[in-house]
Design an enzyme around this catalytic site. Structure first.
Site, PDB file in Angstrom:
ATOM      1  N   PRO A  86       0.815  -1.219   0.000  1.00 44.16           N
ATOM      2  CA  PRO A  86       0.000   0.000   0.000  1.00 44.16           C
ATOM      3  C   PRO A  86       0.851   1.273   0.000  1.00 44.16           C
ATOM      4  O   PRO A  86       0.335   2.365  -0.210  1.00 44.16           O
ATOM      5  CB  PRO A  86      -0.834  -0.114   1.281  1.00 44.16           C
ATOM      6  CG  PRO A  86      -0.267  -1.225   2.073  1.00 44.16           C
ATOM      7  CD  PRO A  86       0.583  -2.059   1.177  1.00 44.16           C
ATOM      8  N   GLU A 113       2.245  -8.174   8.687  1.00 45.15           N
ATOM      9  CA  GLU A 113       2.280  -6.717   8.878  1.00 45.15           C
ATOM     10  C   GLU A 113       3.065  -6.000   7.783  1.00 45.15           C
ATOM     11  O   GLU A 113       2.914  -4.817   7.566  1.00 45.15           O
ATOM     12  CB  GLU A 113       2.895  -6.375  10.240  1.00 45.15           C
ATOM     13  CG  GLU A 113       2.038  -6.815  11.401  1.00 45.15           C
ATOM     14  CD  GLU A 113       0.601  -6.303  11.322  1.00 45.15           C
ATOM     15  OE1 GLU A 113       0.415  -5.087  11.156  1.00 45.15           O
ATOM     16  OE2 GLU A 113      -0.324  -7.122  11.417  1.00 45.15           O
ATOM     17  N   ARG A 150      -4.393  -8.755 -20.507  1.00 45.06           N
ATOM     18  CA  ARG A 150      -5.419  -8.451 -21.513  1.00 45.06           C
ATOM     19  C   ARG A 150      -4.925  -7.451 -22.565  1.00 45.06           C
ATOM     20  O   ARG A 150      -5.524  -7.326 -23.624  1.00 45.06           O
ATOM     21  CB  ARG A 150      -6.720  -7.985 -20.845  1.00 45.06           C
ATOM     22  CG  ARG A 150      -6.654  -6.673 -20.149  1.00 45.06           C
ATOM     23  CD  ARG A 150      -7.949  -6.371 -19.439  1.00 45.06           C
ATOM     24  NE  ARG A 150      -9.049  -6.030 -20.339  1.00 45.06           N
ATOM     25  CZ  ARG A 150      -9.160  -4.882 -21.012  1.00 45.06           C
ATOM     26  NH1 ARG A 150      -8.215  -3.959 -20.895  1.00 45.06           N
ATOM     27  NH2 ARG A 150     -10.193  -4.650 -21.796  1.00 45.06           N
ATOM     28  N   ASP A 164     -11.250   0.801 -24.472  1.00 43.46           N
ATOM     29  CA  ASP A 164     -11.315   0.734 -23.007  1.00 43.46           C
ATOM     30  C   ASP A 164     -11.516   2.094 -22.363  1.00 43.46           C
ATOM     31  O   ASP A 164     -10.988   3.086 -22.867  1.00 43.46           O
ATOM     32  CB  ASP A 164      -9.964   0.255 -22.428  1.00 43.46           C
ATOM     33  CG  ASP A 164      -9.800  -1.229 -22.478  1.00 43.46           C
ATOM     34  OD1 ASP A 164     -10.790  -1.918 -22.717  1.00 43.46           O
ATOM     35  OD2 ASP A 164      -8.657  -1.672 -22.272  1.00 43.46           O
TER      36      ASP A 164
HETATM   37  N1  ADE Z   1      -0.951  -5.033   0.113  1.00 41.51           N
HETATM   38  C1  ADE Z   1      -1.885  -4.673   1.011  1.00 41.51           C
HETATM   39  N2  ADE Z   1      -2.652  -3.683   0.549  1.00 41.51           N
HETATM   40  C2  ADE Z   1      -2.193  -3.393  -0.711  1.00 41.51           C
HETATM   41  C3  ADE Z   1      -2.561  -2.446  -1.699  1.00 41.51           C
HETATM   42  N3  ADE Z   1      -3.566  -1.573  -1.526  1.00 41.51           N
HETATM   43  N4  ADE Z   1      -1.876  -2.442  -2.863  1.00 41.51           N
HETATM   44  C4  ADE Z   1      -0.838  -3.299  -3.044  1.00 41.51           C
HETATM   45  N5  ADE Z   1      -0.445  -4.200  -2.135  1.00 41.51           N
HETATM   46  C5  ADE Z   1      -1.106  -4.254  -0.978  1.00 41.51           C
END
Ligand code: ADE
Length: 241
Positions: A86, A113, A150, A164
């Site tokens: 994230p 974590e 794709r 697209d």
């Molecule tokens: N791992 C946990 N959440 C994630 C996300 N939003 N994007 C990529 N990998 C992740």
């Protein structure tokens, strides 16, 4: 294209590689997908891959040595190594088009974590699929593989991705099929008369209308043609602006 997915949960990918367009792309040799179990690279008797965080705190952290061994065994100078986190830069269609050109993609999925910070030394980039936290990188790895595959030649018809959403900076025009009339809703007449010039005009205008109404942010940096500028003015009048 070769895709390698490094994960602690290989079974999560069984459905992904064995169904629909992805399966067909693999069968037609458009791409290959190899799922690699990071746990196989643990040297411990009990195959631990994680440990408690240095300095204390919740949860477990994926160990740098295990991941590094796994990466060394499964990547080469031709690989582009992407870590799912994230904290990465946010994924979009432009990035999918960039990744499609790579010879080999290695997608590293984390769990628990997080990753030991030092793992970052061994990856080319970090990608997030959005501003929310998932339980692991497996779904993001599927999102990235799916959106890249794709786009590969012969995965689907080229026209499908030229139209697209996002590929030309706009959302895709609305689509209809039979029945022509359903629950008081009729397919727009212009789509039934076979006049391709009028159909294309309708699609361009409705693509602009959808984008204007649903994703105005996409139009902020959009390069309007003269014709599109006129269409936007007409759309604004039509919706009472
Ligand atoms: N791992 C946990 N959440 C994630 C996300 N939003 N994007 C990529 N990998 C992740």
């Amino acid at each position: 294209m070769k895709i390698k997915i490094l994960t602690l949960f290989p079974k999560m990918f069984e459905g992904f590689v064995n169904e629909s367009i992805i399966k067909r792309a693999i069968d037609k040799n458009v791409c290959s997908i190899e799922i690699i179990d990071i746990r196989d690279y643990s040297l411990e008797k009990h195959k631990h891959v994680d440990d408690t965080p240095c300095g204390g705190g919740r949860g477990m952290v994926l160990a740098v040595d295990v991941v590094h061994r796994c990466l060394l065994d499964n990547s080469s100078s031709n690989s582009h190594v992407v870590m799912m986190t994230p904290q990465g830069s946010k994924y979009n269609q432009e990035k999918a088009l960039e990744l499609k050109e790579k010879e080999e993609l290695v997608l590293l999925c984390g769990h628990y974590e997080g990753f030991d910070e030092r793992i970052r030394k061994y990856v080319d980039e970090e990608i997030s699929i959005g501003d929310y936290v998932l339980t692991g990188g497996e779904i993001p790895a599927m999102v990235i593989s799916d959106s890249v595959i794709r786009l590969l030649d012969n995965a689907i018809t080229k026209q499908s991705h030229e139209d697209d959403s996002f590929s030309n900076g706009l959302l895709e025009y609305p689509q209809y099929t039979r029945p022509i009339e359903y629950d008081g809703m009729r397919v727009p007449e212009v789509l039934l008369n076979g006049n391709h010039k009028l159909i294309n005009e309708f699609r361009k205008k409705e693509s602009l209308r959808k984008t204007y109404l649903k994703r105005p942010d996409l139009l902020e940096n959009y390069n309007f043609s003269k014709e599109e500028e006129k269409l936007i003015e007409i759309i604004k009048k039509e919706i009472g602006e």
